[in-house]
Design a protein around this motif. Sequence first.
Motif, PDB file in Angstrom:
ATOM      1  N   ALA A 112       0.788  -1.144  -0.016  1.00 29.65           N
ATOM      2  CA  ALA A 112      -0.014   0.171  -0.071  1.00 29.65           C
ATOM      3  C   ALA A 112       1.039   1.131  -0.044  1.00 29.65           C
ATOM      4  O   ALA A 112       0.701   2.275  -0.736  1.00 29.65           O
ATOM      5  CB  ALA A 112      -0.989   0.018   1.431  1.00 29.65           C
ATOM      6  N   PRO A 113       1.752   1.268   0.836  1.00 29.89           N
ATOM      7  CA  PRO A 113       2.611   2.574   0.829  1.00 29.89           C
ATOM      8  C   PRO A 113       3.497   2.906  -0.656  1.00 29.89           C
ATOM      9  O   PRO A 113       3.352   3.931  -1.025  1.00 29.89           O
ATOM     10  CB  PRO A 113       3.958   2.339   1.973  1.00 29.89           C
ATOM     11  CG  PRO A 113       2.982   1.305   2.916  1.00 29.89           C
ATOM     12  CD  PRO A 113       2.181   0.468   2.050  1.00 29.89           C
ATOM     13  N   VAL A 114       3.727   1.701  -1.283  1.00 31.36           N
ATOM     14  CA  VAL A 114       4.489   1.902  -2.546  1.00 31.36           C
ATOM     15  C   VAL A 114       3.403   2.489  -3.590  1.00 31.36           C
ATOM     16  O   VAL A 114       3.634   3.240  -4.330  1.00 31.36           O
ATOM     17  CB  VAL A 114       5.029   0.511  -3.215  1.00 31.36           C
ATOM     18  CG1 VAL A 114       5.510   0.488  -4.580  1.00 31.36           C
ATOM     19  CG2 VAL A 114       6.368   0.000  -2.104  1.00 31.36           C
ATOM     20  N   ARG A 115       2.042   1.790  -3.557  1.00 36.81           N
ATOM     21  CA  ARG A 115       1.080   2.362  -4.533  1.00 36.81           C
ATOM     22  C   ARG A 115       0.703   3.879  -4.439  1.00 36.81           C
ATOM     23  O   ARG A 115       0.723   4.421  -5.153  1.00 36.81           O
ATOM     24  CB  ARG A 115      -0.099   1.601  -4.090  1.00 36.81           C
ATOM     25  CG  ARG A 115      -0.242   0.059  -4.595  1.00 36.81           C
ATOM     26  CD  ARG A 115      -1.657  -0.660  -4.700  1.00 36.81           C
ATOM     27  NE  ARG A 115      -1.912  -0.852  -3.384  1.00 36.81           N
ATOM     28  CZ  ARG A 115      -2.689  -0.022  -2.652  1.00 36.81           C
ATOM     29  NH1 ARG A 115      -3.483   1.009  -3.428  1.00 36.81           N
ATOM     30  NH2 ARG A 115      -3.305  -0.339  -1.487  1.00 36.81           N
ATOM     31  N   ILE A 116       0.456   4.414  -2.945  1.00 31.98           N
ATOM     32  CA  ILE A 116       0.276   5.512  -2.565  1.00 31.98           C
ATOM     33  C   ILE A 116       1.569   6.559  -2.960  1.00 31.98           C
ATOM     34  O   ILE A 116       1.062   7.518  -3.581  1.00 31.98           O
ATOM     35  CB  ILE A 116      -0.317   5.676  -1.154  1.00 31.98           C
ATOM     36  CG1 ILE A 116      -1.130   4.936  -0.924  1.00 31.98           C
ATOM     37  CG2 ILE A 116      -0.225   7.154  -0.876  1.00 31.98           C
ATOM     38  CD1 ILE A 116      -1.482   4.593   0.595  1.00 31.98           C
ATOM     39  N   ALA A 117       2.726   6.170  -2.754  1.00 33.06           N
ATOM     40  CA  ALA A 117       3.992   7.113  -2.960  1.00 33.06           C
ATOM     41  C   ALA A 117       4.023   7.105  -4.874  1.00 33.06           C
ATOM     42  O   ALA A 117       3.992   8.241  -4.986  1.00 33.06           O
ATOM     43  CB  ALA A 117       5.221   6.364  -2.646  1.00 33.06           C
ATOM     44  N   THR A 118       3.668   6.249  -5.455  1.00 31.19           N
ATOM     45  CA  THR A 118       3.870   6.174  -6.855  1.00 31.19           C
ATOM     46  C   THR A 118       2.638   7.121  -7.271  1.00 31.19           C
ATOM     47  O   THR A 118       3.138   7.971  -8.272  1.00 31.19           O
ATOM     48  CB  THR A 118       3.805   4.989  -7.492  1.00 31.19           C
ATOM     49  OG1 THR A 118       4.680   4.059  -6.974  1.00 31.19           O
ATOM     50  CG2 THR A 118       3.908   4.965  -8.986  1.00 31.19           C
ATOM     51  N   ALA A 119       1.316   7.146  -6.606  1.00 28.09           N
ATOM     52  CA  ALA A 119       0.317   8.139  -7.194  1.00 28.09           C
ATOM     53  C   ALA A 119       0.625   9.242  -7.003  1.00 28.09           C
ATOM     54  O   ALA A 119       0.350  10.144  -7.933  1.00 28.09           O
ATOM     55  CB  ALA A 119      -0.956   7.532  -6.614  1.00 28.09           C
ATOM     56  N   PHE A 120       1.133   9.500  -5.813  1.00 25.77           N
ATOM     57  CA  PHE A 120       1.570  11.032  -5.510  1.00 25.77           C
ATOM     58  C   PHE A 120       2.851  11.796  -6.043  1.00 25.77           C
ATOM     59  O   PHE A 120       2.844  12.931  -6.102  1.00 25.77           O
ATOM     60  CB  PHE A 120       1.589  11.357  -3.954  1.00 25.77           C
ATOM     61  CG  PHE A 120       0.085  11.317  -3.242  1.00 25.77           C
ATOM     62  CD1 PHE A 120      -0.339  12.601  -3.073  1.00 25.77           C
ATOM     63  CD2 PHE A 120      -0.502  10.382  -2.841  1.00 25.77           C
ATOM     64  CE1 PHE A 120      -1.571  12.876  -2.591  1.00 25.77           C
ATOM     65  CE2 PHE A 120      -1.680  10.516  -2.175  1.00 25.77           C
ATOM     66  CZ  PHE A 120      -2.310  11.748  -2.004  1.00 25.77           C
ATOM     67  N   LEU A 121       3.518  10.727  -6.755  1.00 27.25           N
ATOM     68  CA  LEU A 121       4.929  11.261  -7.108  1.00 27.25           C
ATOM     69  C   LEU A 121       4.866  12.472  -8.089  1.00 27.25           C
ATOM     70  O   LEU A 121       5.796  13.391  -7.997  1.00 27.25           O
ATOM     71  CB  LEU A 121       5.608  10.199  -7.834  1.00 27.25           C
ATOM     72  CG  LEU A 121       7.117  10.327  -7.722  1.00 27.25           C
ATOM     73  CD1 LEU A 121       7.777  10.493  -6.545  1.00 27.25           C
ATOM     74  CD2 LEU A 121       7.710   9.063  -8.264  1.00 27.25           C
ATOM     75  N   PRO A 122       3.977  12.262  -9.117  1.00 24.15           N
ATOM     76  CA  PRO A 122       3.905  13.599  -9.948  1.00 24.15           C
ATOM     77  C   PRO A 122       3.690  14.989  -9.266  1.00 24.15           C
ATOM     78  O   PRO A 122       4.278  15.936  -9.733  1.00 24.15           O
ATOM     79  CB  PRO A 122       2.907  13.247 -11.009  1.00 24.15           C
ATOM     80  CG  PRO A 122       2.839  11.963 -10.796  1.00 24.15           C
ATOM     81  CD  PRO A 122       2.937  11.481  -9.620  1.00 24.15           C
ATOM     82  N   ASP A 123       2.806  14.990  -8.242  1.00 24.83           N
ATOM     83  CA  ASP A 123       2.648  16.305  -7.474  1.00 24.83           C
ATOM     84  C   ASP A 123       3.886  16.599  -6.859  1.00 24.83           C
ATOM     85  O   ASP A 123       4.102  17.776  -6.641  1.00 24.83           O
ATOM     86  CB  ASP A 123       1.294  16.159  -6.700  1.00 24.83           C
ATOM     87  CG  ASP A 123       0.204  15.926  -7.471  1.00 24.83           C
ATOM     88  OD1 ASP A 123       0.096  16.446  -8.669  1.00 24.83           O
ATOM     89  OD2 ASP A 123      -0.705  15.508  -6.875  1.00 24.83           O
ATOM     90  N   LEU A 124       4.578  15.818  -6.097  1.00 22.52           N
ATOM     91  CA  LEU A 124       5.494  15.936  -5.407  1.00 22.52           C
ATOM     92  C   LEU A 124       6.723  16.617  -6.230  1.00 22.52           C
ATOM     93  O   LEU A 124       7.703  17.527  -5.677  1.00 22.52           O
ATOM     94  CB  LEU A 124       6.279  14.617  -4.563  1.00 22.52           C
ATOM     95  CG  LEU A 124       5.171  13.950  -3.725  1.00 22.52           C
ATOM     96  CD1 LEU A 124       5.817  12.777  -3.182  1.00 22.52           C
ATOM     97  CD2 LEU A 124       4.705  15.027  -2.840  1.00 22.52           C
ATOM     98  N   LEU A 125       6.793  16.081  -7.463  1.00 20.35           N
ATOM     99  CA  LEU A 125       8.079  16.533  -8.426  1.00 20.35           C
ATOM    100  C   LEU A 125       7.697  18.080  -8.834  1.00 20.35           C
ATOM    101  O   LEU A 125       8.632  18.674  -9.119  1.00 20.35           O
ATOM    102  CB  LEU A 125       8.168  15.813  -9.526  1.00 20.35           C
ATOM    103  CG  LEU A 125       8.738  14.074  -9.026  1.00 20.35           C
ATOM    104  CD1 LEU A 125       8.603  13.368 -10.310  1.00 20.35           C
ATOM    105  CD2 LEU A 125      10.309  14.320  -8.839  1.00 20.35           C
TER     106      LEU A 125
END
Length: 244
Positions: A112-125
């Motif tokens: 679950a953490p990997v899925r969530i991190a990957t989903a939010f990554l575009p905004d963090l970048l």
Amino acid sequence: MKSVIIGASAGLGRALAEELARHGHDLFLVASDPRDLSAIRSDLRIRYSSRVEYHAGDIRALSGAELRSMCNSKIGKADCLFLVSGQSDLDRDFEKLSEDEITRLVEVNFSAPVRIATAFLPDLLESRNGALVGIGSVAQSRPRSKNTVYAASKSALEFFFSGLSQRLHGTKCRIQYYRVGYMKTGMTFGRRSMVPYAAPAKVARRIVQGLKKDGIGVYVPRWWGALMLAYKLLPGFIFRRLKI
């Protein structure tokens, strides 16, 4: 600044919410208990005048894309994502765990953490101050006869963070993964320990202070690093005799 905390209702997650609100962050909180989240939102809004929204649900069933969409609609695009949630079973492991329990531990602590991190990554970048923060445990420092499924899952999560850190080298998004020592939480209440328990508020303060730096495998409190080094250097024939 806008921050998302996954696992925000108790312990370190709650302490991080308070520390970030104190620093003026808008917050999107995610945890399983809506009553806890509602109480935290009311408290932080009153004390810090922060914008605080939340979503209650089991992260194993939550879509990372849906969480990102909810966050964007409630507080805007995230600058920082804190993956705090974790579950362990301190008294059972290996054959004492059912297949469903093993699946739950792996999903909560890794998948679950990997899925969530990957989903939010575009905004963090996109953020000028982007940060992705993962919370692990000193339990993953060396394989032992207890808490192994939990520790293995957290080790896998740190491996993911290490690869992501290399992938994002040269960007403005900072990657941190902390190996946190024993803390005073509901999970440790009444348990005896040979080492002192840290206050979640102090751990949260240390993590927020490090938001502008990269760091993988950082021990908090710092003295755990020396203790775990000695622990890892124990010869195998001695370590195997220790029922820990």
